[in-house]
Write a protein that holds these residues in place. Structure first.
Motif, PDB file in Angstrom:
ATOM      1  N   UNK A   1       0.857  -1.185   0.000  1.00 27.33           N
ATOM      2  CA  UNK A   1       0.000   0.000   0.000  1.00 27.33           C
ATOM      3  C   UNK A   1       0.893   1.234   0.000  1.00 27.33           C
ATOM      4  N   UNK A   2       0.987   1.873  -1.148  1.00 24.18           N
ATOM      5  CA  UNK A   2       1.867   3.032  -1.277  1.00 24.18           C
ATOM      6  C   UNK A   2       1.106   4.338  -1.483  1.00 24.18           C
ATOM      7  N   UNK A   3      -0.224   4.279  -1.443  1.00 23.75           N
ATOM      8  CA  UNK A   3      -1.020   5.500  -1.630  1.00 23.75           C
ATOM      9  C   UNK A   3      -1.804   5.874  -0.386  1.00 23.75           C
ATOM     10  N   UNK A   4      -2.455   4.892   0.241  1.00 21.40           N
ATOM     11  CA  UNK A   4      -3.246   5.175   1.439  1.00 21.40           C
ATOM     12  C   UNK A   4      -2.417   4.905   2.696  1.00 21.40           C
ATOM     13  N   UNK A   5      -2.587   5.723   3.717  1.00 25.68           N
ATOM     14  CA  UNK A   5      -1.879   5.584   4.997  1.00 25.68           C
ATOM     15  C   UNK A   5      -1.504   6.941   5.558  1.00 25.68           C
ATOM     16  N   UNK A   6      -1.089   6.949   6.781  1.00 30.18           N
ATOM     17  CA  UNK A   6      -0.808   8.235   7.453  1.00 30.18           C
ATOM     18  C   UNK A   6       0.402   8.978   6.886  1.00 30.18           C
ATOM     19  N   UNK A   7       1.332   8.265   6.281  1.00 27.73           N
ATOM     20  CA  UNK A   7       2.566   8.925   5.833  1.00 27.73           C
ATOM     21  C   UNK A   7       2.681   9.048   4.318  1.00 27.73           C
ATOM     22  N   UNK A   8       1.580   8.816   3.596  1.00 23.30           N
ATOM     23  CA  UNK A   8       1.608   8.903   2.139  1.00 23.30           C
ATOM     24  C   UNK A   8       0.481   9.806   1.656  1.00 23.30           C
ATOM     25  N   UNK A   9       0.478  10.086   0.366  1.00 26.02           N
ATOM     26  CA  UNK A   9      -0.357  11.151  -0.169  1.00 26.02           C
ATOM     27  C   UNK A   9      -1.854  10.907  -0.064  1.00 26.02           C
ATOM     28  N   UNK A  10      -2.299   9.666  -0.037  1.00 23.35           N
ATOM     29  CA  UNK A  10      -3.737   9.403  -0.013  1.00 23.35           C
ATOM     30  C   UNK A  10      -4.368   9.512   1.355  1.00 23.35           C
ATOM     31  N   UNK A  11      -3.515   9.537   2.400  1.00 19.11           N
ATOM     32  CA  UNK A  11      -4.019   9.551   3.786  1.00 19.11           C
ATOM     33  C   UNK A  11      -4.913   8.334   4.023  1.00 19.11           C
ATOM     34  N   UNK A  12      -5.830   8.426   4.921  1.00 16.39           N
ATOM     35  CA  UNK A  12      -6.689   7.286   5.220  1.00 16.39           C
ATOM     36  C   UNK A  12      -5.894   6.163   5.856  1.00 16.39           C
ATOM     37  N   UNK A  13      -6.323   4.929   5.592  1.00 16.35           N
ATOM     38  CA  UNK A  13      -5.661   3.766   6.175  1.00 16.35           C
ATOM     39  C   UNK A  13      -6.476   2.524   5.892  1.00 16.35           C
TER      40      UNK A  13
END
Length: 537
Positions: free
Chosen positions: A456-468
């Protein structure tokens, strides 16, 4: 005096066609046939003229009509051929352009009669005295040849199509120079050798076209890649592999495979030409075990001709044993302009040191785009490794991953954030995302494991998509069997961390494919790389 042909012009040809359409207006079938074949000729599509296309497009027959019982195209071609001959022997003999339909062909041939051209038609009158014939003179001889119906290609009734005969041009000399040349030719013919008249050749359309001579003998090899129907310089594939021109064949004919683009292939060049007809290959190989890859594409049925399944079927033999039969490219690939690859392991040359492949018609003409033979592993297919990138990738074990291939749907996206939890972070620099599938060709006898490499390289706290968690959820299926339900990469390993999911015991479908579907549930499905490993014992 005798008439000599000169190079035609399209305007004169079209004027003659229009005249004949009016002249034959009381015979609607003949005018429809003449208009159709001439239209294809002027469009540069004369090579597409066949019994099948004429029966369907001119006379309204269905794709599955029985050509052994319904010879409408051959019958009407015979009538048109006879009508044209009668016309130009009588009232049309003074026409500047004559049209004929050669025996065994549906392609119109245009003759410009030089002795009949005048200033109105833009031609020049050329007349020659009748002299002893020599082999060097362009001559049109009439012979009492028993007319026959167009020969049928084995299995489908489609006649062998001949290219339009080359038109002979005439050098226009001053009258005195011409007479002098003819006198010298006459002298040489009469005094230097016995009087002979060149034999009347068998009309080209009554015999199959002579293919380029196959290379029947050659040094045995351990890797062969042939572009069927191709006679150009070598082609270099995405892994640096070299594809050569067509050779080792017997029979058939080369043709272009007309299409703008190809689905499910990263190398569309492999599908630009075909060998078609009934043909065979005898490929010299070194002793050993090989893996055979056959490449096909259907661009006629389902595209130009309409139809689809059961429009073309044929049988393939390997060393005289049936490899597969009733093969339908459209059905196998699930559509037109879709690259189709068949794979066979445990292949060995025959006793004569050659691998023999034959292609035999069952319905329509067999075709093939490319043949690949590479050293194999006994009872196992070679591993397949694909990375969703535009170029190949070599991992830390020295294993080479091929550029993205066999896919349909989705988009490729570059990812710059480094991925942890892997010895090969370079494997995760580009992903395929969306609603997509892969059709991986495998030997039907095998059982396979599939490794899916994801992150997962787009969603998450430290990447551009945020979310999780819950931001990306998708299903994975193989040949309709659910492998992963509501897969959530972020939920399993978090963001920017490699995840490999492995599935064992997968069986190919009837078409020799592992079809992997990635179906979105929330947002898009995602994949960075995949492996297919043969688990057969």
């Amino acid at each position: 005096m005798r008439q000599v042909e000169v190079s035609p012009t399209a305007a004169q040809e079209q004027q003659e066609v229009e005249f004949l359409l009016e002249k034959f207006a009381r015979s609607p079938r003949l005018t429809k046939l003449l208009a159709y074949i001439c239209k294809k000729y002027f469009e540069g599509k004369a090579d597409r003229l066949s019994e099948l296309t004429i029966a369907i497009e001119v006379f309204g027959r269905s794709l599955n009509f029985d050509r052994s019982q319904d010879a409408i195209a051959r019958v009407e071609a015979h009538r048109l051929r006879k009508k044209l001959k009668e016309f130009y022997e009588t009232e049309g003999k003074d026409h500047a352009v004559h049209i004929s339909l050669q025996l065994g062909s549906y392609v119109p041939v245009f003759h410009h009669m030089a002795g009949l051209l005048n200033e109105t038609s833009g031609g020049t009158i050329v007349e020659e005295p009748v002299t002893e014939l020599t082999a060097s003179e362009p001559v049109v001889l009439e012979a009492a040849i028993l007319e026959r119906e167009p020969p049928q290609s084995p299995g489908d009734g489609v006649p062998v199509i001949q290219a339009r005969p080359p038109q002979r041009g005439i050098w226009l000399y001053a009258l005195s120079a011409l007479v002098l040349v003819l006198m010298v030719a006459y002298y040489v013919t009469v005094h230097a050798r016995p009087k002979t008249i060149p034999a009347v050749p068998v009309p080209a359309a009554t015999i199959p076209p002579t293919p380029p001579a196959p290379l029947a003998t050659g040094a045995p090899q351990d890797t062969v890649r042939l572009l069927c129907g191709y006679d150009g310089p070598p082609h270099i594939g995405p892994l640096g592999e070299k594809w050569g021109r067509d050779q080792y064949f017997n029979g058939g004919r080369p043709e272009p495979s007309t299409h703008n683009f190809t689905f499910r292939s990263s190398d569309s060049f492999l599908f630009q030409r075909i060998r078609t007809g009934e043909f065979a290959y005898a490929i010299p190989l070194k002793p050993g075990v090989y893996e055979l890859h056959l490449y096909f594409i259907e661009t006629l049925y389902g595209e130009e001709m309409g139809g689809g399944e059961n429009s073309r079927t044929f049988l393939v033999r390997l060393n005289e044993n049936i490899l597969f039969e009733g093969f339908d490219i459209f059905n196998d690939a699930m559509g037109a302009r879709v690259a189709d690859e068949r794979v066979f392991r445990d292949v060995e040359p025959d006793k004569d040191g050659k691998l023999h492949l034959s292609f035999e018609s069952q319905r329509g003409q067999p075709i093939i785009s490319a043949i690949e033979i590479v050293p194999g592993i006994r009872h196992k297919q070679l591993p397949i490794r694909i990375v969703t990138q535009q170029g190949p990738f070599t991992d830390h074990l020295g294993q080479i991953w091929s550029p993205d291939n066999y896919y349909a749907g989705g988009q490729m996206s570059m990812r710059r954030s480094p991925v942890s939890g892997t010895a090969d972070p370079g494997l995760y620099t580009s992903e395929r995302f969306g609603n997509f599938s892969y059709a991986i060709p495998v030997d039907r006898r095998g059982t396979y494991a599939v490794n899916l490499h994801m992150a997962e390289t787009y969603f998450g706290p430290n990447v551009e998509g945020h979310g999780g968690q819950g931001s990306r959820v998708f299903n994975v299926m193989a040949n309709g069997v659910l492998l992963a339900k509501e897969l959530d990469i972020c939920k399993q390993v978090g963001s920017l961390h490699a995840l490999t999911e492995t599935y064992h015991g997968l069986k190919p479908n009837a078409q020799g494919k592992l079809v992997l579907w990635f179906n979105p549930v929330v947002n898009y499905a995602s994949l960075f790389a995949l492996e297919v490993l043969d688990e057969s014992k």
